[in-house]
Design a protein around this motif. Structure first.
Motif, mmCIF file in Angstrom:
data_model
loop_
_atom_site.group_PDB
_atom_site.id
_atom_site.type_symbol
_atom_site.label_atom_id
_atom_site.label_comp_id
_atom_site.label_asym_id
_atom_site.label_seq_id
_atom_site.Cartn_x
_atom_site.Cartn_y
_atom_site.Cartn_z
ATOM 1 N N CYS A 38 29.705 51.043 51.425
ATOM 2 C CA CYS A 38 30.562 50.015 52.021
ATOM 3 C C CYS A 38 32.012 50.468 52.083
ATOM 4 C CB CYS A 38 30.440 48.682 51.296
ATOM 5 S SG CYS A 38 31.208 48.591 49.695
ATOM 6 N N SER A 39 32.767 49.776 52.906
ATOM 7 C CA SER A 39 34.194 50.018 53.045
ATOM 8 C C SER A 39 34.921 49.504 51.812
ATOM 9 C CB SER A 39 34.697 49.274 54.289
ATOM 10 O OG SER A 39 36.091 49.245 54.318
ATOM 11 N N VAL A 40 35.948 50.233 51.385
ATOM 12 C CA VAL A 40 36.792 49.793 50.283
ATOM 13 C C VAL A 40 38.138 49.333 50.823
ATOM 14 C CG1 VAL A 40 37.953 50.489 48.145
ATOM 15 C CG2 VAL A 40 35.642 51.315 48.637
ATOM 16 N N THR A 41 38.783 50.180 51.618
ATOM 17 C CA THR A 41 40.085 49.861 52.196
ATOM 18 C C THR A 41 40.316 50.736 53.422
ATOM 19 O OG1 THR A 41 42.481 49.732 51.764
ATOM 20 C CG2 THR A 41 41.284 51.510 50.687
ATOM 21 N N ASP A 42 41.226 50.287 54.306
ATOM 22 C CA ASP A 42 41.564 51.118 55.467
ATOM 23 C C ASP A 42 42.877 51.871 55.244
ATOM 24 O OD1 ASP A 42 43.387 49.037 55.712
ATOM 25 O OD2 ASP A 42 42.893 48.582 57.793
ATOM 26 N N THR A 43 43.558 51.615 54.101
ATOM 27 C CA THR A 43 44.822 52.289 53.813
ATOM 28 C C THR A 43 44.834 52.769 52.375
ATOM 29 O OG1 THR A 43 45.869 50.744 55.366
ATOM 30 C CG2 THR A 43 47.321 52.061 53.966
ATOM 31 N N PRO A 44 44.472 53.993 52.074
ATOM 32 C CA PRO A 44 43.919 54.989 52.994
ATOM 33 C C PRO A 44 42.438 54.701 53.251
ATOM 34 C CG PRO A 44 43.952 55.892 50.789
ATOM 35 C CD PRO A 44 44.584 54.519 50.706
ATOM 36 N N PRO A 45 41.902 55.163 54.389
ATOM 37 C CA PRO A 45 40.495 54.902 54.696
ATOM 38 C C PRO A 45 39.585 55.419 53.565
ATOM 39 C CG PRO A 45 41.618 55.831 56.592
ATOM 40 C CD PRO A 45 42.563 55.941 55.434
ATOM 41 N N THR A 46 38.833 54.492 52.947
ATOM 42 C CA THR A 46 38.024 54.822 51.776
ATOM 43 C C THR A 46 36.695 54.073 51.827
ATOM 44 O OG1 THR A 46 40.057 55.079 50.481
ATOM 45 C CG2 THR A 46 38.011 54.838 49.245
ATOM 46 N N LEU A 47 35.623 54.791 51.495
ATOM 47 C CA LEU A 47 34.284 54.215 51.372
ATOM 48 C C LEU A 47 33.824 54.358 49.934
ATOM 49 C CD1 LEU A 47 32.353 55.905 54.346
ATOM 50 C CD2 LEU A 47 33.366 53.631 54.309
ATOM 51 N N LEU A 48 32.834 53.552 49.554
ATOM 52 C CA LEU A 48 32.147 53.808 48.301
ATOM 53 C C LEU A 48 30.679 54.034 48.601
ATOM 54 C CD1 LEU A 48 30.280 51.309 47.070
ATOM 55 C CD2 LEU A 48 32.469 50.395 46.448
ATOM 56 N N VAL A 49 30.090 54.945 47.844
ATOM 57 C CA VAL A 49 28.679 55.289 47.982
ATOM 58 C C VAL A 49 28.079 55.218 46.584
ATOM 59 C CG1 VAL A 49 27.029 57.098 48.601
ATOM 60 C CG2 VAL A 49 29.140 56.836 49.937
ATOM 61 N N CYS A 50 26.998 54.453 46.439
ATOM 62 C CA CYS A 50 26.310 54.355 45.146
ATOM 63 C C CYS A 50 25.068 55.238 45.186
ATOM 64 C CB CYS A 50 25.901 52.918 44.865
ATOM 65 S SG CYS A 50 27.291 51.786 44.745
ATOM 66 N N MET A 51 24.889 56.041 44.129
ATOM 67 C CA MET A 51 23.782 56.990 44.080
ATOM 68 C C MET A 51 23.141 56.968 42.696
ATOM 69 S SD MET A 51 23.933 61.080 44.931
ATOM 70 C CE MET A 51 24.815 60.732 46.445
#
Length: 164
Positions: A38-51
């Protein structure tokens, strides 16, 4: 206390995009199918990935420190199954599709709905999983007609509704 099976059954009713998350580097080229993105923030553009830490690819992502989230379209159900399969090795998985790369060198699915090329900036251990906080370095976007989602333990297709 909530039982694991009850939680999993409830979460199966949360529709989510289907993604193939890939990495490449000194540890080699690896990937897996994931819906916990999912998206975390657009400033700076950041995603999170769960593994899941028990994933055979987990250590490779940590060592390579980069990844690409390839959001699958409806035509990619076979690719999702290949990257989720425990019967195929990395080389066999990557033979299922055409790949390129952007800035980091992680494999980018050429015809993915969208691909987010990322550097892993932070890793948090939570229970059985690692949460990767990923700075987006480059984006490649295509224009397929339908997206692939997972809901109630099955694939489904979503598309834009055209109003006339």
């Amino acid at each position: 206390m909530i039982e694991s099976a009850d939680f999993k059954n409830a979460m199966s009713l949360l529709a989510s995009a289907v993604n193939v998350v890939t990495t490449a580097g000194t540890s080699g080229r690896h990937g897996l199918t994931a819906s916990a993105v999912c998206s975390v923030t657009d400033t700076p553009p950041t995603l999170l990935v769960c593994m899941n830490q028990s994933s055979r690819s987990h250590a490779h992502f940590i060592e390579n420190k980069i990844l690409c989230v390839n959001v699958l379209s409806a035509q990619h159900e076979q690719i999702s199954n290949a990257f989720a399969s425990s019967k195929l090795n990395s080389e066999q998985r990557f033979k299922q599709a055409a790949w390129t790369e952007l800035e980091t060198g992680s494999p980018v699915l050429k015809d993915a709905l969208v691909s987010f090329d990322c550097e892993i900036e932070h890793i948090q251990q939570v229970g059985t999983h690692s949460v990767f906080m990923c700075r987006v370095i480059a984006i490649q976007q295509n224009h397929p007609k339908e997206g692939l989602v997972y809901f109630n333990r099955a694939y489904h297709y979503v598309s834009e509704v055209e109003l006339v």
